[in-house]
Motif scaffolding. Structure first.
Motif, mmCIF file in Angstrom:
data_model
loop_
_atom_site.group_PDB
_atom_site.id
_atom_site.type_symbol
_atom_site.label_atom_id
_atom_site.label_comp_id
_atom_site.label_asym_id
_atom_site.label_seq_id
_atom_site.Cartn_x
_atom_site.Cartn_y
_atom_site.Cartn_z
ATOM 1 N N THR A 258 4.071 -9.227 12.270
ATOM 2 C CA THR A 258 3.167 -10.223 11.693
ATOM 3 C C THR A 258 2.473 -9.637 10.473
ATOM 4 N N ILE A 259 2.114 -10.490 9.564
ATOM 5 C CA ILE A 259 1.430 -10.025 8.355
ATOM 6 C C ILE A 259 0.074 -9.406 8.678
ATOM 7 N N PRO A 260 -0.745 -10.004 9.535
ATOM 8 C CA PRO A 260 -2.025 -9.359 9.882
ATOM 9 C C PRO A 260 -1.824 -7.962 10.473
ATOM 10 N N GLY A 261 -0.801 -7.829 11.325
ATOM 11 C CA GLY A 261 -0.538 -6.515 11.919
ATOM 12 C C GLY A 261 -0.142 -5.497 10.879
ATOM 13 N N GLN A 262 0.671 -5.929 9.948
ATOM 14 C CA GLN A 262 1.080 -5.009 8.882
ATOM 15 C C GLN A 262 -0.110 -4.599 8.014
ATOM 16 N N ILE A 263 -0.985 -5.534 7.737
ATOM 17 C CA ILE A 263 -2.168 -5.207 6.930
ATOM 18 C C ILE A 263 -3.053 -4.206 7.662
ATOM 19 N N ARG A 264 -3.237 -4.433 8.974
ATOM 20 C CA ARG A 264 -4.060 -3.500 9.742
ATOM 21 C C ARG A 264 -3.421 -2.105 9.778
ATOM 22 N N ALA A 265 -2.089 -2.054 9.956
ATOM 23 C CA ALA A 265 -1.396 -0.768 9.977
ATOM 24 C C ALA A 265 -1.558 -0.045 8.648
ATOM 25 N N TYR A 266 -1.450 -0.812 7.575
ATOM 26 C CA TYR A 266 -1.625 -0.201 6.252
ATOM 27 C C TYR A 266 -3.020 0.385 6.104
ATOM 28 N N ALA A 267 -4.045 -0.360 6.555
ATOM 29 C CA ALA A 267 -5.416 0.124 6.425
ATOM 30 C C ALA A 267 -5.610 1.437 7.188
ATOM 31 N N VAL A 268 -5.027 1.523 8.397
ATOM 32 C CA VAL A 268 -5.149 2.751 9.196
ATOM 33 C C VAL A 268 -4.471 3.924 8.497
ATOM 34 N N VAL A 269 -3.241 3.694 7.980
ATOM 35 C CA VAL A 269 -2.513 4.768 7.302
ATOM 36 C C VAL A 269 -3.279 5.239 6.053
ATOM 37 N N ALA A 270 -3.822 4.280 5.307
ATOM 38 C CA ALA A 270 -4.570 4.633 4.098
ATOM 39 C C ALA A 270 -5.796 5.469 4.443
ATOM 40 N N LEU A 271 -6.512 5.071 5.488
ATOM 41 C CA LEU A 271 -7.698 5.837 5.875
ATOM 42 C C LEU A 271 -7.332 7.225 6.379
ATOM 43 N N LEU A 272 -6.212 7.336 7.109
ATOM 44 C CA LEU A 272 -5.780 8.650 7.579
ATOM 45 C C LEU A 272 -5.377 9.545 6.404
ATOM 46 N N ALA A 273 -4.713 8.976 5.412
ATOM 47 C CA ALA A 273 -4.321 9.754 4.238
ATOM 48 C C ALA A 273 -5.537 10.251 3.483
ATOM 49 N N VAL A 274 -6.549 9.393 3.344
ATOM 50 C CA VAL A 274 -7.777 9.801 2.667
ATOM 51 C C VAL A 274 -8.506 10.868 3.479
ATOM 52 N N ALA A 275 -8.514 10.709 4.803
ATOM 53 C CA ALA A 275 -9.157 11.710 5.664
ATOM 54 C C ALA A 275 -8.464 13.064 5.539
ATOM 55 N N ALA A 276 -7.133 13.057 5.473
ATOM 56 C CA ALA A 276 -6.404 14.316 5.299
ATOM 57 C C ALA A 276 -6.751 14.963 3.962
ATOM 58 N N LEU A 277 -6.840 14.155 2.914
ATOM 59 C CA LEU A 277 -7.224 14.671 1.601
ATOM 60 C C LEU A 277 -8.603 15.316 1.651
ATOM 61 N N LEU A 278 -9.545 14.638 2.288
ATOM 62 C CA LEU A 278 -10.905 15.172 2.364
ATOM 63 C C LEU A 278 -10.957 16.471 3.171
ATOM 64 N N GLY A 279 -10.181 16.528 4.268
ATOM 65 C CA GLY A 279 -10.158 17.734 5.076
ATOM 66 C C GLY A 279 -9.619 18.932 4.307
ATOM 67 N N VAL A 280 -8.513 18.724 3.593
ATOM 68 C CA VAL A 280 -7.917 19.803 2.808
ATOM 69 C C VAL A 280 -8.863 20.226 1.683
ATOM 70 N N LEU A 281 -9.462 19.256 1.000
ATOM 71 C CA LEU A 281 -10.368 19.570 -0.097
ATOM 72 C C LEU A 281 -11.593 20.332 0.390
#
Length: 496
Positions: free
Chosen positions: A36-59
């Motif tokens: 579903t489109i809502p599910g895909q949007i939610r999955a994208y939001a989670v992946v984006a936040l995890l990627a940003v969190a990884a960036l912040l942790g490394v930095l």
């Protein structure tokens, strides 16, 4: 006979119970929500936040390594190691002042004077104790280093007792300059042997071991900073790709050109990656310059100064103890070669060859020469060309050439049997040797100060660059997260 067919009896099938609705957990596990489109949007939001969190942790980790490196090199071990190099200088100059006092005998105005020599002796003693205490603090949990420092302090007490006995015998003898009675020479031999053969080597090893620890810390920390910069670039690229991919997906799905919140989140992430990577590069540069053009040069020049003073004292020992004149002459050569080792070619390694080679090497030196000579001054020749202190270094070389010329003249007089003339020259009655050695020492201190300022400047710049980076990454991460949520929330609202 008529046969009657029986109709088959129809039996009704039992009713099929209605299927139970799937729970959310089962639906999530089967992944149907991703269709579903809502599910895909939610999955994208989670992946984006995890990627940003990884960036912040490394930095955050990379900046922490940089801060530890600056703290170690600039504020803790680095300055302490340079300070403990004063231990060798103080100890060697103590023995030098004793040699001068014994050499001048009853002529208390020779050299810098009896009273001034005694004052300097007491001053160096206090500096040696303070440097030893600082070395003990630097040792931390290093039991071997703490034991060495304790042995130096105990040996210093024995040395003072032996020196006290030698000075007492010297006053009682009331001898002419350079004509020490045997009992005074024997008493001084015990003291100077303890200093030269036990205390000074241990003091020198303390500085060597501590300097090696700083160099190891530098290599480890700087490597961690550079590795952190690479990981910041990698995780930043991943976070940016995720944000851009989300922007493209939403644009195609909802037929809209741009999502302003996601565009802003992408810009903030890009800025964070560029600034963070640039900061780490700058910090690695500051650490390298502080170490190579500051710490290394200051430590090497401090050692050169201490060894030069000790060699200068060997001239007094050479005159006051004729029985060991050859030993002190060889010791003087060894120390001089540690300071500057010129190219002597196929000539034998002795003082005559050394004088000639040094004169030629110093006269032919040009700033920027890759390998003009070896020794501490060879290291400084390369550092000065790289750091821009070549003018100061040229002054040091000129002053040192004068010091060596006086040494040659003094030994020539002694070799001709004119010990009184050699003593008069060495103690400044017929020369400016003491003043000229002071000029050399001042020029060496001035060159050291140039590198110390370079060190202080780089560390101050590094501290300034780190200012604010404790709060900046989490604040930037929170802003990016808010923008990501703000970007997907209106799209999800369309399906309610």
């Amino acid at each position: 006979m008529t046969t009657t067919r029986r109709r088959p009896v129809s039996r009704a099938l039992p009713p099929v119970p209605p299927a139970e609705p799937e729970t959310r957990a089962v639906t999530f596990a089967r992944g149907r929500w991703l269709r579903t489109i809502p599910g895909q949007i939610r999955a994208y939001a989670v992946v984006a936040l995890l990627a940003v969190a990884a960036l912040l942790g490394v930095l955050t980790m990379a900046v922490g390594n940089a801060r530890d490196s600056v703290q170690t090199i600039g504020h803790d071990a680095g300055p302490q190691v340079v300070a403990t190099s004063a231990l060798y200088f103080s100890l060697s100059d103590m023995d030098a002042q004793v040699a001068n006092i014994l050499l001048i005998g009853r002529e208390h105005r020779l050299g810098i004077g009896y009273d001034e020599s005694l004052r300097l002796y007491e001053r160096r003693r206090g500096e040696a104790v303070a440097a030893a205490v600082q070395a003990a603090q630097l040792a931390g949990r290093d039991t071997d280093l703490r034991t060495t420092v304790q042995e130096v302090l105990q040996g210093l007490g024995r040395y003072e007792r032996l020196v006290g006995g030698a000075m007492l015998l010297d006053r009682q003898a009331d001898h002419a300059p350079g004509e020490l009675p045997k009992q005074v020479i024997d008493a001084y031999r015990q003291a100077t042997d303890l200093m030269r053969l036990e205390l000074l080597p241990k003091a020198y090893n303390i500085t060597l071991d501590s300097g090696a620890a700083v160099r190891q810390a530098y290599e480890t920390k700087r490597s961690a900073v550079l590795s952190g910069r690479t990981w910041v670039a990698v995780t930043g690229a991943i976070a940016l790709l995720v944000l851009i991919a989300g922007q493209v997906y939403l644009a195609r799905t909802f037929r809209r050109l741009l999502n302003p919140a996601l565009v802003l989140a992408t810009v903030v992430t890009l800025a964070l990656v560029l600034v963070g990577a640039g900061l780490l590069s700058a910090l690695a540069g500051h650490i390298r310059t502080a170490k190579q053009d500051g710490f290394d040069s200051v430590l090497a020049l401090s050692r050169a100064r201490a060894i030069s003073h000790s060699a200068f004292a060997d001239e007094s020992r050479y005159l006051l103890d004729p029985g060991r004149a050859d030993t002190y002459e060889q010791t003087y050569l060894d120390k001089s070669l540690a300071v500057i080792y010129p190219d002597m070619g196929a000539r034998p390694v002795n003082l005559e060859s050394f004088y000639a080679a040094v004169n030629g090497g110093i006269a032919g030196y040009r700033p920027g020469d890759p390998d003009p000579f070896l020794g501490f001054f060879g290291d400084e020749a390369r550092a000065s060309a790289r750091g821009g202190a070549s003018v100061n270094f040229a002054e040091v070389l000129r002053a040192y050439r004068v010091v060596l010329d006086y040494d040659r003249r003094m030994r020539d007089l002694a070799a001709k049997g004119d010990r009184a003339g050699a003593v008069d020259l060495r103690m400044g009655r017929t020369s400016t040797v003491i003043r000229d050695f002071g000029t050399y020492d001042a020029s060496l201190s001035a060159l050291t100060a140039v590198h110390q300022r370079a060190f202080d400047t780089e560390i101050a710049d590094a501290d300034g660059g780190l200012r604010g980076w404790t709060a900046l990454p989490p604040l930037a991460g929170a802003l990016i997260a808010v923008l990501v949520v703000a970007g997907v929330r209106p799209r999800l609202a369309e399906f309610r």
